[in-house]
Motif scaffolding. Structure first.
Motif, PDB file in Angstrom:
ATOM      1  N   THR A 254       0.833  -1.206   0.000  1.00 23.09           N
ATOM      2  CA  THR A 254       0.000   0.000   0.000  1.00 23.09           C
ATOM      3  C   THR A 254       0.871   1.261   0.000  1.00 23.09           C
ATOM      4  N   LYS A 258       1.339   4.389  -2.749  1.00 22.86           N
ATOM      5  CA  LYS A 258       1.240   5.821  -2.417  1.00 22.86           C
ATOM      6  C   LYS A 258       2.488   6.565  -2.875  1.00 22.86           C
ATOM      7  N   TRP A 259       3.681   5.973  -2.667  1.00 22.58           N
ATOM      8  CA  TRP A 259       4.910   6.640  -3.109  1.00 22.58           C
ATOM      9  C   TRP A 259       4.909   6.827  -4.622  1.00 22.58           C
ATOM     10  N   GLU A 261       1.861   6.968  -6.723  1.00 19.48           N
ATOM     11  CA  GLU A 261       0.678   7.557  -7.341  1.00 19.48           C
ATOM     12  C   GLU A 261      -0.030   8.633  -6.520  1.00 19.48           C
ATOM     13  N   GLU A 262       0.443   8.977  -5.331  1.00 18.23           N
ATOM     14  CA  GLU A 262      -0.257   9.987  -4.537  1.00 18.23           C
ATOM     15  C   GLU A 262      -0.288  11.305  -5.330  1.00 18.23           C
ATOM     16  N   ASP A 263      -1.426  12.030  -5.264  1.00 17.81           N
ATOM     17  CA  ASP A 263      -1.620  13.237  -6.072  1.00 17.81           C
ATOM     18  C   ASP A 263      -0.637  14.352  -5.682  1.00 17.81           C
ATOM     19  N   ILE A 266       0.119  16.409  -2.114  1.00 19.53           N
ATOM     20  CA  ILE A 266      -0.384  15.632  -0.971  1.00 19.53           C
ATOM     21  C   ILE A 266       0.775  14.784  -0.460  1.00 19.53           C
ATOM     22  N   VAL A 268       3.020  11.961   1.233  1.00 14.70           N
ATOM     23  CA  VAL A 268       2.869  10.559   1.633  1.00 14.70           C
ATOM     24  C   VAL A 268       3.122  10.447   3.122  1.00 14.70           C
ATOM     25  N   TYR A 273       6.913  13.557  -0.705  1.00 12.04           N
ATOM     26  CA  TYR A 273       5.863  13.455  -1.707  1.00 12.04           C
ATOM     27  C   TYR A 273       6.140  12.307  -2.673  1.00 12.04           C
ATOM     28  N   SER A 274       5.095  11.972  -3.454  1.00 12.40           N
ATOM     29  CA  SER A 274       5.161  10.826  -4.370  1.00 12.40           C
ATOM     30  C   SER A 274       5.908  11.173  -5.655  1.00 12.40           C
ATOM     31  N   LYS A 276       4.616  10.839  -8.559  1.00  7.07           N
ATOM     32  CA  LYS A 276       3.648  11.546  -9.394  1.00  7.07           C
ATOM     33  C   LYS A 276       3.690  13.048  -9.092  1.00  7.07           C
ATOM     34  N   HIS A 277       3.813  13.418  -7.813  1.00 11.79           N
ATOM     35  CA  HIS A 277       3.910  14.826  -7.416  1.00 11.79           C
ATOM     36  C   HIS A 277       5.098  15.488  -8.116  1.00 11.79           C
TER      37      HIS A 277
END
Length: 375
Positions: A254, A258-259, A261-263, A266, A268, A273-274, A276-277
């Motif tokens: 999980t 998050k690492w 795909e987190e927006d 936002i 982690v 941040y992820s 994706k960020h």
């Protein structure tokens, strides 16, 4: 009062027992002898069994010890073979000689035991094996030895039945029958001794099986972090540890998601941040590069001399060869009738051509006074 005691009483001048009572006593002796003999062995179950009576079922190979529970002969103890006997009692053990597996009957179904994966401490026992499966096999060999001794007891009981046969044949004469009855009583006592000996063997075997069952239950169900033996734990302990590891792995999966795909914006975790960020941030900071050259520009760089129009014309190839004529199309529908034409002018009065003059040239003179035929 025993028959022997009655003999002493009779010798002192008192009345002997009646023949009816004597026959009843003899029937009891024979019934007890039959029960004692049927206790040991046979290929079929004894008739009219008593509750908790034991029967050594010799129809199986090796023989199987069974106990009557009031309705069914239940198999008890340990069995080593290719198939488990029918109607096992709760706690019975079965070692499959073909598959090399081991299981116990929990009252409803066979529960597998990983015998080779479970250590066994032979301390304070007569065993030498260091894993549970081999230890049970050793106990099974001891159990077979016990059954063999029980078979010896069966032979002795069969010999004792000869006394009962002799007593039956002598029942016609009271005095002779009484002597035979005393002999039969002695034989019955001996048979009872054999029966008690065999029962002791059976109880020892049952006790061994129960101890093995209890130990197996500890190996299977002892609570987490509770040792079965020093430094060794139950299957339940290891299963719970495996479940905990699986939960930790799921949590890691999980967090990995998050690492990745987190927006944007936002975190982690606090301050982090992820991927994706950071990709979004990099995309926002990107600059537009210089405009690339057109195909015409590249052609000029490659040596083409001429205008754009000439270059475009150069891209058009020569006219291809005429293709074969296609098939004729289908006949179209008939068109509508045309309008009627205008009425023509009045003619010059050419005389009609007589029948037979067809094919002749008709010439008309300049004046209209007459005409002539010209062939």
């Amino acid at each position: 009062m025993p028959v022997a005691a009655r003999k002493n009483t009779i010798s002192e001048g008192e009345s002997p027992i009646s023949s009816v009572k004597y026959n009843e006593e003899m029937d009891n002796v024979y019934f007890s002898l039959n029960k004692a003999m049927s206790f040991f062995s046979g290929e079929s179950a004894p008739d009219e069994p008593m509750l908790n009576q034991y029967w050594l079922d010799t129809a199986s190979n090796p023989a199987v010890l069974r106990r009557y529970d009031g309705s069914v002969w239940r198999w008890t103890g340990i069995h080593f073979g290719t198939a488990a006997p029918s109607n096992p009692i709760s706690g019975a053990f079965f070692i499959n000689s073909d598959a090399g597996t081991m299981a116990f009957w929990d009252g409803a179904e066979w529960q597998s035991l990983p015998g080779t994966a479970i250590g066994f401490d032979p301390g304070d026992t007569d065993l030498v094996s260091t894993n549970l499966e081999d230890a049970l096999k050793e106990m099974y060999v001891s159990y077979l030895d016990t059954l063999a001794q029980a078979e010896i007891a069966v032979t002795a009981a069969g010999q004792a039945s000869g006394y009962a046969t002799a007593a039956d044949e002598a029942r016609a004469a009271a005095v002779t029958a009484q002597r035979l009855a005393e002999g039969a009583e002695t034989g019955a006592v001996a048979a009872q001794g054999f029966a008690e000996l065999a029962q002791g063997f059976a109880e020892d075997a049952q006790s061994d099986a129960e101890n093995a069952r209890d130990k197996a239950e500890d190996w299977a169900e002892e609570a987490e972090d509770t040792e079965v033996e020093a430094g060794k734990y139950s299957a339940k302990h290891h299963a719970l540890k495996a479940d905990a590891s699986a939960a930790a792995a799921a949590s890691s999966e999980t967090m990995a998601a998050k690492w990745a795909e987190e927006d944007e914006d936002i975190p982690v975790v606090t301050g982090e941040y992820s991927a994706k960020h950071w990709a979004k941030k990099a995309e926002g900071n990107a600059t537009v590069g210089p405009e690339g050259k057109s195909a015409y520009d590249l052609a000029v760089l490659d040596g083409f001399s001429g205008t754009l129009e000439e270059w475009l014309d150069s891209l058009v190839g020569p006219t291809g060869a005429t293709g074969p004529q296609g098939p004729a199309g289908a006949t179209g529908p008939e068109g509508p009738q045309g309008i009627q034409g205008l009425k023509g002018d009045t003619g010059d009065g050419v005389p009609p051509i007589a029948e037979g003059d067809a094919g002749k040239l008709v010439a008309v003179k300049g004046d209209e006074s007459g005409y002539e035929n010209v062939s």
